[in-house]
Design a protein around this motif. Sequence first.
Motif, PDB file in Angstrom:
ATOM      1  N   ASN A   1       0.823  -1.206   0.000  1.00 57.69           N
ATOM      2  CA  ASN A   1       0.000   0.000   0.000  1.00 57.69           C
ATOM      3  C   ASN A   1       0.861   1.262   0.000  1.00 57.69           C
ATOM      4  O   ASN A   1       0.531   2.244  -0.656  1.00 57.69           O
TER       5      ASN A   1
ATOM      6  N   HIS B   1      -5.695  -1.359   4.582  1.00 53.10           N
ATOM      7  CA  HIS B   1      -6.862  -0.956   3.795  1.00 53.10           C
ATOM      8  C   HIS B   1      -8.170  -1.528   4.338  1.00 53.10           C
ATOM      9  O   HIS B   1      -9.237  -1.179   3.865  1.00 53.10           O
TER      10      HIS B   1
ATOM     11  N   PRO C   1      -7.144  -0.959  -2.047  1.00 51.17           N
ATOM     12  CA  PRO C   1      -6.339   0.125  -1.479  1.00 51.17           C
ATOM     13  C   PRO C   1      -6.082   1.259  -2.460  1.00 51.17           C
ATOM     14  O   PRO C   1      -5.947   2.413  -2.055  1.00 51.17           O
TER      15      PRO C   1
END
Length: 190
Positions: A94, A127, A159
């Motif tokens: 992420n 996320h 995400p």
Amino acid sequence: MNSYRVLRNTVVTMLAASTMVGSMAIGRAEEMGQAEEAGQIGQVGQVGQAEAEQAGEIAEPALRAPTRTIHRAVWFTRTAPRIRPVVRAPKVRNKAIAFRLVARRSWSHDQFQCLDSLWTRESNWNHQAHNPSSGAYGIPQALPGSKMSDSGGDWRSNPITQIHWGLRYIKSRYGSPCGAWGHFRSSNWY
């Protein structure tokens, strides 16, 4: 079951099988020797004779020795190493996504550092982070989480959608990630 136990059980099974085959060969050779002495070797047939010769070759060293050695060899196995796919932790993945998106906006590395500090405090880059008391959701901790649906219908699980929404929110409200981080440090929310 771990690989050591599997290997050990395989070796034990192979030893037992080789011991049993060796014993059968010795027994068969002794029977053939008795049959040969009695003159019955012709009655065994071709297949029986081949087995007898094979058994004699196997049993011959064992019959010469005063004591029987059941097993003297050491077993080695060669297995291919397991190649595990490189799976990045969601946090690292992420962050990498956010770094690319921050760079596309032509924000500096310092701006990414501020974003990293902000979202590490908010959701630790998870996320699926959910705050049960407030209802905030996702990487940017949108309140309510359904606000992120204008960036995509997959806002609960994607995400990239959450990061897009979070960067747009930060740009419109604070101008930059460092502006949002400064606000967060002074008021403990952004």
